[in-house]
Write an enzyme that holds these catalytic residues in place. Structure first.
Site, PDB file in Angstrom:
ATOM      1  N   HIS B  79       0.789  -1.240  -0.045  1.00 22.69           N
ATOM      2  CA  HIS B  79       0.004   0.125  -0.010  1.00 22.69           C
ATOM      3  C   HIS B  79       0.962   1.160  -0.018  1.00 22.69           C
ATOM      4  O   HIS B  79       1.801   1.290   1.034  1.00 22.69           O
ATOM      5  CB  HIS B  79      -0.917   0.320   1.152  1.00 22.69           C
ATOM      6  CG  HIS B  79      -1.791  -0.984   1.618  1.00 22.69           C
ATOM      7  ND1 HIS B  79      -3.168  -1.209   1.192  1.00 22.69           N
ATOM      8  CD2 HIS B  79      -1.525  -2.258   1.870  1.00 22.69           C
ATOM      9  CE1 HIS B  79      -3.702  -2.095   1.800  1.00 22.69           C
ATOM     10  NE2 HIS B  79      -2.655  -2.936   2.020  1.00 22.69           N
ATOM     11  N   ASP B 321       2.983  -6.695   2.971  1.00 22.61           N
ATOM     12  CA  ASP B 321       1.846  -5.978   3.134  1.00 22.61           C
ATOM     13  C   ASP B 321       2.028  -4.559   3.975  1.00 22.61           C
ATOM     14  O   ASP B 321       1.292  -4.021   5.052  1.00 22.61           O
ATOM     15  CB  ASP B 321       0.874  -6.769   4.166  1.00 22.61           C
ATOM     16  CG  ASP B 321      -0.636  -6.295   4.315  1.00 22.61           C
ATOM     17  OD1 ASP B 321      -1.089  -5.803   3.395  1.00 22.61           O
ATOM     18  OD2 ASP B 321      -1.365  -6.273   5.530  1.00 22.61           O
ATOM     19  N   GLY B 340      -2.931  -1.593  10.062  1.00 22.80           N
ATOM     20  CA  GLY B 340      -1.890  -1.592   9.090  1.00 22.80           C
ATOM     21  C   GLY B 340      -0.611  -1.334   9.532  1.00 22.80           C
ATOM     22  O   GLY B 340      -0.522  -0.665  10.705  1.00 22.80           O
TER      23      GLY B 340
END
Lengths: 316, 449
Positions: B79, B321, B340
């Site tokens: 991300h 991730d 996150g």
């Protein structure tokens, strides 16, 4: 008598039996003062205590306010509903702002679990948890313990049933910790939808029926059905809930004949408790709990910021 | 970490020999002392006997001093905040963190603002990657419009624009009919669908269900929410014949269900992210929001099952991730914190724990980190092969250091591994023959003979 000294009071979990006993002993020393005409002492004169309540609570906030004033402290109530928090200020900014005003203690209630721990990391005064989300409400467990101890002499060996909405209850969690630390046995009773996952791993017996759950117990602690926290349908209806889990004369017969009835308040009459048992002066100690609430909060303030020593407070 | 990023390195031209290296060849499943020859940005030759008697005259050579040299890491789950949240991470800052972490290719998730559900966004990423000149950057296309799980995105047009796979990022597609059609339709283009299996109606909690959640008074997401969706997806993949890759597998039951599906011969693959084999739910004790992830960190038995899945091949790949979050998103009560954790710079050292603990060999680890994800996503890097891009990582597998969030290069510091002691450090990262990162402790040993 050794007065326990704590930097903060964030929860019961992790406290030693000695600390808890010390706080209970200290609480009892204030009972006579509170019952006399001249209720005020000056031991916290000059200290500033801020009640910071992010969640509405008349009872707990009033109890803390009375406790602080009886020890001579100055008390400020922060009404968060009309404050800048509503304008988007973060919890930590609020904490830092209040901290800069150099209070001696901040009493915090917040709707999120862990919010009080977070706040305590960022201020250099004592912090008392007045209830955080579904985590802990330590002064409630302490006042319950004082109430029981005065009636039964000791907590050791007692069998206590905590009944109702265990999942959403910080009172249940603090009591589970405290009662077990002090040697009592704890059952939790309620429908499976209101039981937190793996609650048995906290050392309690789990019952889904009042009949088996209340059998031979010394103390029946009822919890309020926290309808405002229920995001879905945890029970089909109030009347069904009361039928199976509301405390009434019939269900009370399963407990020991002299079992005490407790409730942290505010009660939902006809939801989790029937008026007949709630108002039974022989069995119900609900008003005594409220009285002990003030003494316990006096003891906590004393332990945290009283005397000449203030380990982590504004004097250091 | 102290090292130097070099965006200005010109395109590689001529020949460079990396000699005296411990070469890790994941596809060959071997490691040996040898050399790699790079010509014009591509791997020209490699092997144990290459330049055994020294590099030939006229070739630039780099003495690797016995350090490990492997295909660069291919991270298929990153991300960033570009476009939309550049204060959290830009493609440049993510590219920098990737270079420091030995990552030579990364696939960017489409959950930006706006999301990558339009071909122009895929082209935007390609253009920015050419400007940034660090790791290779590829993009996912959104699986559904706005990542809302309702209408299919333009899978064909996005594929033509360069999208390498399709996903709704951290949003699960709860509607089975939408997922069924997506798997069917994607067959037209043999497109890979990457799905985070979490049943949405059960996964609304803030951490994994269990004793820790009960003690902390936090709402729980049961591990069941994952395996239910894994099993649904397996059925849909079987029925449609679509290419399905399940991501961030975190529970014992999921690993078991996927192993059973693979045993039946189904074309299903999966990955896990570093936190799920390195941490358990104890990491969120005391309401540590850096440990708040999607899916939530699970119990120790689940962590052990994930390690076992990596060992026995049920799990095909490891991802970082990487998900940057700024202070305002994390310094709040746990339930309000954004989920996150960052992971580009820690992916390799954390994954090396599996080698140090004896669970995997180095060639096996680089299958999971490089060759398999590259093959699954159809990317050119991730392997040692003549003619393949010279995307390499040079590292010291034993170098001991402690992760300190303030030393990380990412724009935000939300590492769930903060303060963890690790072993293994990247000494140089090479993309297309260009050395884009070099650690200070690995001197400039390039010598033109």
């Amino acid at each position: 008598m050794g007065v326990p000294r704590l930097p903060h009071l964030l929860g019961i979990e992790g406290l030693s039996p000695e600390t808890i006993s010390g706080l209970l002993d200290l609480s009892e020393t204030y009972i006579d003062q509170n019952r006399s005409v001249a209720k005020r002492r000056d031991m916290l004169a000059g200290r500033t205590i801020i009640n910071l309540f992010f969640e509405n609570s008349t009872r707990t906030r009033t109890s803390f306010e009375v406790a602080a004033k009886r020890l001579g402290a100055d008390v400020i109530n922060m009404d968060v509903a009309t404050s800048s928090v509503r304008k988007g200020e973060t919890l930590l900014d609020t904490a830092m702002t209040l901290n800069a005003m150099r209070p001696d203690a901040i009493v915090v209630r917040h709707h999120e679990s862990g919010a009080v721990n977070l706040l305590a990391q960022k201020v250099n005064c004592a912090v008392i948890n007045a209830g955080d989300g579904q985590h802990e409400h330590p002064t409630q467990a302490l006042l319950d313990a004082v109430t029981i101890r005065r009636r039964r002499g000791s907590l050791e060996g007692l069998l206590v049933a905590i009944c109702g909405d265990i999942m959403h209850s910080r009172v249940a969690r603090s009591n589970i910790h405290l009662l077990q630390i002090m040697g009592a046995r704890v059952r939790v009773v309620g429908p499976p939808t209101l039981m937190p996952t793996d609650v048995d791993k906290m050392g309690v017996e789990v019952h889904y029926s009042m009949k088996t759950g209340l059998k031979d117990v010394d103390i029946v602690m009822m919890l309020r059905l926290q309808t405002e926290r229920m995001q879905g349908s945890f029970v089909p209806s109030i009347s069904e809930y009361f039928h199976f889990f509301g405390l009434d004369r019939v269900k009370l017969q399963y407990a020991k004949p002299d079992a005490l009835i407790m409730h942290p308040g505010p009660m939902n009459r006809g939801v989790e408790i029937d008026s007949e048992v709630a108002d039974d002066l022989d069995r119900s100690v609900i008003h005594e709990q409220v009285e002990m609430g003030v003494t316990v909060r006096m003891a906590c303030l004393d332990a945290l910021i009283g005397g000449n020593r203030n380990q982590f407070g504004a004097e250091t | 970490m102290s090292g130097k990023i070099d965006k200005t390195a010109p395109p590689h031209a001529g020949s460079t020999a990396y000699i005296n290296a411990r070469i890790i060849d994941p596809t060959g499943n071997t490691e040996y002392l040898g050399a790699i020859l790079i010509s014009d940005g591509k791997i020209a030759d490699f092997g144990p006997n290459l330049f055994a008697s020294g590099a030939p005259y006229g070739i630039q050579s780099v003495d690797c001093q016995g350090l490990y040299l492997a295909p660069g890491v291919v991270d298929t789950r990153v991300h960033t905040g570009e476009p939309g949240e550049e204060h959290k991470e830009t493609l440049e800052s993510a590219g920098t963190a990737a270079a420091v972490g030995g990552i030579t290719s990364m696939v960017l998730l489409p959950d930006t603002e706006p999301p990558f559900d339009d071909a122009s966004l895929i082209e935007f990423v390609a253009r920015r990657a050419r400007q940034v000149k660090l790791a290779n950057m590829y993009a996912y296309g959104a699986l559904t419009v706005g990542l809302e799980g309702k209408e299919l995105a333009e899978i064909g047009l996005l594929t033509e624009a360069g999208a390498v796979a399709f996903t709704d990022a951290d949003h699960a597609v709860g509607n089975a009919q939408v997922m069924r059609r997506a798997l069917y339709y994607a067959k037209t283009f043999d497109a890979l669908i990457v799905h985070l299996p979490q049943e949405p109606t059960l996964s609304g909690g803030t951490m994994t269900s269990g004793e820790m959640a009960t003690r902390l008074g936090l709402s729980g997401s049961p591990p069941l929410a994952e395996v239910m969706m894994v099993e649904r997806d397996i059925r849909l993949a079987e029925m449609t014949g679509g290419r399905l890759h399940l991501t961030k597998i975190s529970t014992a039951e999921s690993v078991e269900a996927i192993a059973a599906a693979k045993a039946r011969g189904l074309r299903i693959t999966c990955d896990t992210a570093a936190p799920y084999f390195a941490l358990n739910d104890l990491a969120v004790g005391d309401y540590r929001t850096f440990g708040k992830l999607v899916p939530p960190l699970r119990a120790e038995k689940d962590r052990m099952a994930v390690v076992e899945g990596l060992k026995n091949g049920t799990i095909d790949a490891i991802v970082s991730d990487h998900r940057p979050q700024d202070q305002d998103s994390k310094r709040v009560p746990f339930a309000q914190a954004e989920p996150g954790g960052i992971g580009l710079e820690t992916l390799l050292p954390i994954s090396l724990e599996l080698v140090h603990a004896g669970h995997l060999t180095l060639p096996r680890l680089f299958q999971l980190l490089s060759s398999k994800p590259a093959a699954l996503f159809g990317l050119p890097g991730g392997k040692l092969a003549k003619g393949a891009p010279a995307d390499l990582v040079l590292f010291d597998a034993d170098y001991a250091w402690k992760i300190d969030r303030d030393d990380l290069w990412s724009k935000t510091k939300n590492s769930p591994f903060d303060e963890r002691p690790v072993q293994g450090r990247v000494m140089a990262t090479i993309v297309g023959g260009r050395t884009i990162y070099r650690d200070d402790s690995f001197g400039a040993v390039t010598a033109a003979a």
